[in-house]
Scaffold this motif. Structure first.
Motif, PDB file in Angstrom:
ATOM      1  N   LEU A   1       0.804  -1.226   0.000  1.00  0.00           N
ATOM      2  CA  LEU A   1       0.000   0.000   0.000  1.00  0.00           C
ATOM      3  C   LEU A   1       0.833   1.270   0.000  1.00  0.00           C
ATOM      4  CD1 LEU A   1      -2.685  -0.912   2.685  1.00  0.00           C
ATOM      5  CD2 LEU A   1      -2.979  -0.897   0.201  1.00  0.00           C
ATOM      6  N   ASN A   2       2.135   1.150   0.181  1.00  0.00           N
ATOM      7  CA  ASN A   2       2.987   2.319   0.350  1.00  0.00           C
ATOM      8  C   ASN A   2       3.204   3.043  -0.977  1.00  0.00           C
ATOM      9  OD1 ASN A   2       4.443   4.179   1.721  1.00  0.00           O
ATOM     10  ND2 ASN A   2       6.182   2.850   2.166  1.00  0.00           N
ATOM     11  N   LYS A   3       2.155   3.723  -1.403  1.00  0.00           N
ATOM     12  CA  LYS A   3       2.170   4.519  -2.626  1.00  0.00           C
ATOM     13  C   LYS A   3       1.724   5.925  -2.245  1.00  0.00           C
ATOM     14  CE  LYS A   3       0.885   0.465  -5.110  1.00  0.00           C
ATOM     15  NZ  LYS A   3       0.453  -0.220  -6.165  1.00  0.00           N
ATOM     16  N   PRO A   4       2.245   6.946  -2.894  1.00  0.00           N
ATOM     17  CA  PRO A   4       1.907   8.326  -2.506  1.00  0.00           C
ATOM     18  C   PRO A   4       0.415   8.636  -2.509  1.00  0.00           C
ATOM     19  CG  PRO A   4       3.669   8.306  -4.146  1.00  0.00           C
ATOM     20  CD  PRO A   4       3.194   6.901  -3.983  1.00  0.00           C
ATOM     21  N   GLU A   5      -0.342   7.997  -3.373  1.00  0.00           N
ATOM     22  CA  GLU A   5      -1.784   8.277  -3.433  1.00  0.00           C
ATOM     23  C   GLU A   5      -2.577   7.489  -2.385  1.00  0.00           C
ATOM     24  OE1 GLU A   5      -1.028   4.930  -6.364  1.00  0.00           O
ATOM     25  OE2 GLU A   5      -0.023   6.798  -5.881  1.00  0.00           O
ATOM     26  N   ILE A   6      -1.916   6.607  -1.654  1.00  0.00           N
ATOM     27  CA  ILE A   6      -2.597   5.801  -0.633  1.00  0.00           C
ATOM     28  C   ILE A   6      -2.156   6.209   0.774  1.00  0.00           C
ATOM     29  CG2 ILE A   6      -3.042   3.466   0.230  1.00  0.00           C
ATOM     30  CD1 ILE A   6      -4.209   3.950  -2.545  1.00  0.00           C
ATOM     31  N   LEU A   7      -0.864   6.194   1.039  1.00  0.00           N
ATOM     32  CA  LEU A   7      -0.350   6.459   2.384  1.00  0.00           C
ATOM     33  C   LEU A   7       0.697   7.559   2.395  1.00  0.00           C
ATOM     34  CD1 LEU A   7       0.292   2.842   3.758  1.00  0.00           C
ATOM     35  CD2 LEU A   7      -1.588   4.371   4.367  1.00  0.00           C
ATOM     36  N   LYS A   8       0.724   8.283   3.506  1.00  0.00           N
ATOM     37  CA  LYS A   8       1.836   9.188   3.808  1.00  0.00           C
ATOM     38  C   LYS A   8       2.593   8.548   4.961  1.00  0.00           C
ATOM     39  CE  LYS A   8      -0.360  13.077   4.646  1.00  0.00           C
ATOM     40  NZ  LYS A   8      -0.743  14.499   4.791  1.00  0.00           N
ATOM     41  N   THR A   9       3.912   8.605   4.896  1.00  0.00           N
ATOM     42  CA  THR A   9       4.713   7.981   5.944  1.00  0.00           C
ATOM     43  C   THR A   9       5.635   9.015   6.576  1.00  0.00           C
ATOM     44  OG1 THR A   9       6.481   7.356   4.416  1.00  0.00           O
ATOM     45  CG2 THR A   9       4.721   5.764   4.739  1.00  0.00           C
ATOM     46  N   ASN A  10       5.967   8.741   7.824  1.00  0.00           N
ATOM     47  CA  ASN A  10       6.894   9.597   8.556  1.00  0.00           C
ATOM     48  C   ASN A  10       7.752   8.682   9.422  1.00  0.00           C
ATOM     49  OD1 ASN A  10       8.073  11.964   9.488  1.00  0.00           O
ATOM     50  ND2 ASN A  10       6.582  12.211  11.130  1.00  0.00           N
ATOM     51  N   ARG A  11       9.042   8.818   9.296  1.00  0.00           N
ATOM     52  CA  ARG A  11       9.963   7.991  10.081  1.00  0.00           C
ATOM     53  C   ARG A  11      10.367   8.731  11.345  1.00  0.00           C
ATOM     54  NH1 ARG A  11      11.602   3.518   7.517  1.00  0.00           N
ATOM     55  NH2 ARG A  11      11.451   3.450   5.264  1.00  0.00           N
ATOM     56  N   GLY A  12      10.866   7.971  12.299  1.00  0.00           N
ATOM     57  CA  GLY A  12      11.408   8.589  13.503  1.00  0.00           C
ATOM     58  C   GLY A  12      10.480   8.510  14.687  1.00  0.00           C
ATOM     59  N   TYR A  13      10.761   9.360  15.662  1.00  0.00           N
ATOM     60  CA  TYR A  13      10.078   9.328  16.956  1.00  0.00           C
ATOM     61  C   TYR A  13       8.554   9.420  16.824  1.00  0.00           C
ATOM     62  CZ  TYR A  13       8.435  10.889  21.496  1.00  0.00           C
ATOM     63  OH  TYR A  13       7.725  11.024  22.654  1.00  0.00           O
ATOM     64  N   GLN A  14       8.053  10.356  16.066  1.00  0.00           N
ATOM     65  CA  GLN A  14       6.609  10.513  15.856  1.00  0.00           C
ATOM     66  C   GLN A  14       6.187   9.878  14.526  1.00  0.00           C
ATOM     67  OE1 GLN A  14       4.326  11.864  17.994  1.00  0.00           O
ATOM     68  NE2 GLN A  14       5.970  12.018  19.496  1.00  0.00           N
ATOM     69  N   GLY A  15       6.897   8.845  14.137  1.00  0.00           N
ATOM     70  CA  GLY A  15       6.671   8.220  12.846  1.00  0.00           C
ATOM     71  C   GLY A  15       5.425   7.365  12.796  1.00  0.00           C
ATOM     72  N   GLY A  16       5.082   7.005  11.596  1.00  0.00           N
ATOM     73  CA  GLY A  16       3.929   6.150  11.382  1.00  0.00           C
ATOM     74  C   GLY A  16       3.321   6.406  10.024  1.00  0.00           C
ATOM     75  N   TYR A  17       2.003   6.185   9.956  1.00  0.00           N
ATOM     76  CA  TYR A  17       1.293   6.260   8.682  1.00  0.00           C
ATOM     77  C   TYR A  17       0.032   7.096   8.824  1.00  0.00           C
ATOM     78  CZ  TYR A  17       4.460   2.536   7.509  1.00  0.00           C
ATOM     79  OH  TYR A  17       5.606   1.812   7.290  1.00  0.00           O
ATOM     80  N   GLN A  18      -0.330   7.740   7.734  1.00  0.00           N
ATOM     81  CA  GLN A  18      -1.577   8.479   7.607  1.00  0.00           C
ATOM     82  C   GLN A  18      -2.142   8.198   6.225  1.00  0.00           C
ATOM     83  OE1 GLN A  18      -0.553  12.649   7.877  1.00  0.00           O
ATOM     84  NE2 GLN A  18      -1.330  12.782   9.970  1.00  0.00           N
TER      85      GLN A  18
ATOM     86  N   GLY B   1     -13.139  -1.173  -3.582  1.00  0.00           N
ATOM     87  CA  GLY B   1     -12.665  -1.756  -4.833  1.00  0.00           C
ATOM     88  C   GLY B   1     -11.232  -1.383  -5.135  1.00  0.00           C
ATOM     89  N   GLU B   2     -10.892  -0.113  -4.952  1.00  0.00           N
ATOM     90  CA  GLU B   2      -9.526   0.362  -5.192  1.00  0.00           C
ATOM     91  C   GLU B   2      -8.530  -0.370  -4.282  1.00  0.00           C
ATOM     92  OE1 GLU B   2      -7.131   4.614  -4.696  1.00  0.00           O
ATOM     93  OE2 GLU B   2      -9.051   4.360  -3.681  1.00  0.00           O
ATOM     94  N   ILE B   3      -8.872  -0.482  -3.021  1.00  0.00           N
ATOM     95  CA  ILE B   3      -7.982  -1.124  -2.050  1.00  0.00           C
ATOM     96  C   ILE B   3      -7.789  -2.599  -2.391  1.00  0.00           C
ATOM     97  CG2 ILE B   3      -7.768  -1.790   0.388  1.00  0.00           C
ATOM     98  CD1 ILE B   3      -9.470   0.882   0.907  1.00  0.00           C
ATOM     99  N   LEU B   4      -8.873  -3.277  -2.724  1.00  0.00           N
ATOM    100  CA  LEU B   4      -8.772  -4.707  -3.048  1.00  0.00           C
ATOM    101  C   LEU B   4      -8.045  -4.945  -4.369  1.00  0.00           C
ATOM    102  CD1 LEU B   4     -12.206  -6.057  -1.782  1.00  0.00           C
ATOM    103  CD2 LEU B   4      -9.965  -6.187  -0.673  1.00  0.00           C
ATOM    104  N   ARG B   5      -8.167  -4.040  -5.327  1.00  0.00           N
ATOM    105  CA  ARG B   5      -7.416  -4.187  -6.575  1.00  0.00           C
ATOM    106  C   ARG B   5      -5.915  -4.116  -6.302  1.00  0.00           C
ATOM    107  NH1 ARG B   5     -11.308  -0.853  -8.144  1.00  0.00           N
ATOM    108  NH2 ARG B   5     -12.907  -1.750  -9.442  1.00  0.00           N
ATOM    109  N   ILE B   6      -5.524  -3.236  -5.399  1.00  0.00           N
ATOM    110  CA  ILE B   6      -4.104  -3.102  -5.064  1.00  0.00           C
ATOM    111  C   ILE B   6      -3.606  -4.362  -4.353  1.00  0.00           C
ATOM    112  CG2 ILE B   6      -2.451  -1.854  -3.615  1.00  0.00           C
ATOM    113  CD1 ILE B   6      -4.204   0.675  -4.141  1.00  0.00           C
ATOM    114  N   THR B   7      -4.359  -4.840  -3.388  1.00  0.00           N
ATOM    115  CA  THR B   7      -3.886  -5.960  -2.571  1.00  0.00           C
ATOM    116  C   THR B   7      -4.117  -7.318  -3.218  1.00  0.00           C
ATOM    117  OG1 THR B   7      -5.975  -5.986  -1.333  1.00  0.00           O
ATOM    118  CG2 THR B   7      -4.140  -4.721  -0.397  1.00  0.00           C
ATOM    119  N   GLU B   8      -5.172  -7.435  -3.986  1.00  0.00           N
ATOM    120  CA  GLU B   8      -5.513  -8.732  -4.590  1.00  0.00           C
ATOM    121  C   GLU B   8      -5.017  -8.854  -6.022  1.00  0.00           C
ATOM    122  OE1 GLU B   8      -6.953 -11.167  -2.780  1.00  0.00           O
ATOM    123  OE2 GLU B   8      -6.984  -9.785  -1.096  1.00  0.00           O
TER     124      GLU B   8
END
Length: 145
Positions: free
Chosen positions: A49-66, A77-84
């Motif tokens: 899922l780590n694509k710019p149009e799906i997730l934003k990521t931040n590394r480090g102390y306050q890191g994670g995903y949005q 449908g979009e999510i399942l097309r990516i994963t399936e």
């Protein structure tokens, strides 16, 4: 057609991010705990899922995903097309042009095309926001003051 664990868990992960969209970047360990999914497995899902149009990521102390977009801009449908890798119920419908040598005289092709159309239209009509709204409306909280 059977949706894999990867597809189901990816959807749960993105719903979790949508529910916590105002909390900043969310660590995978927090999602894993809330969703009862192994952090290792979520790491595999994030790699898909780590694509710019799906997730934003931040590394480090306050890191994670949005989420990169608002929850109403993601469809199931979009999510399942990516994963399936696709939603086609039969292999001959996996590509825009049906390359099956029997497609011009296949007596059952219309069945699979109809099923594919129904699956696609249904899954593309549901957004992450719809899932959240349904949960909120079905929680049964009815406060009277």
């Amino acid at each position: 057609m059977k949706i894999s664990t990867k597809g189901r868990y990816a959807l749960r992960m993105l719903v979790d991010l949508a529910e916590h969209k105002n909390d900043g970047y969310i660590a995978l360990k927090d999602i894993a705990k809330r969703q009862d999914i192994s952090k290792k497995y979520l790491e595999q899902i994030v790699s898909v899922l780590n694509k710019p149009e799906i997730l934003k990521t931040n590394r480090g102390y306050q890191g994670g995903y949005q989420l990169a977009k608002s929850p109403e801009n993601y469809t199931v449908g979009e999510i399942l097309r990516i994963t399936e890798g696709g939603l086609a119920p039969v292999s001959c419908l996996e590509h825009n042009k049906n390359e099956c040598e029997k497609s011009s005289y296949c007596e059952t092709l219309f069945v699979w095309e109809g099923l594919y159309k129904t699956i696609t239209e249904y899954l593309d009509s549901i957004t992450l926001q719809d899932i959240i709204d349904r949960k909120i409306n079905s929680d049964g909280f009815d406060y009277v003051i």
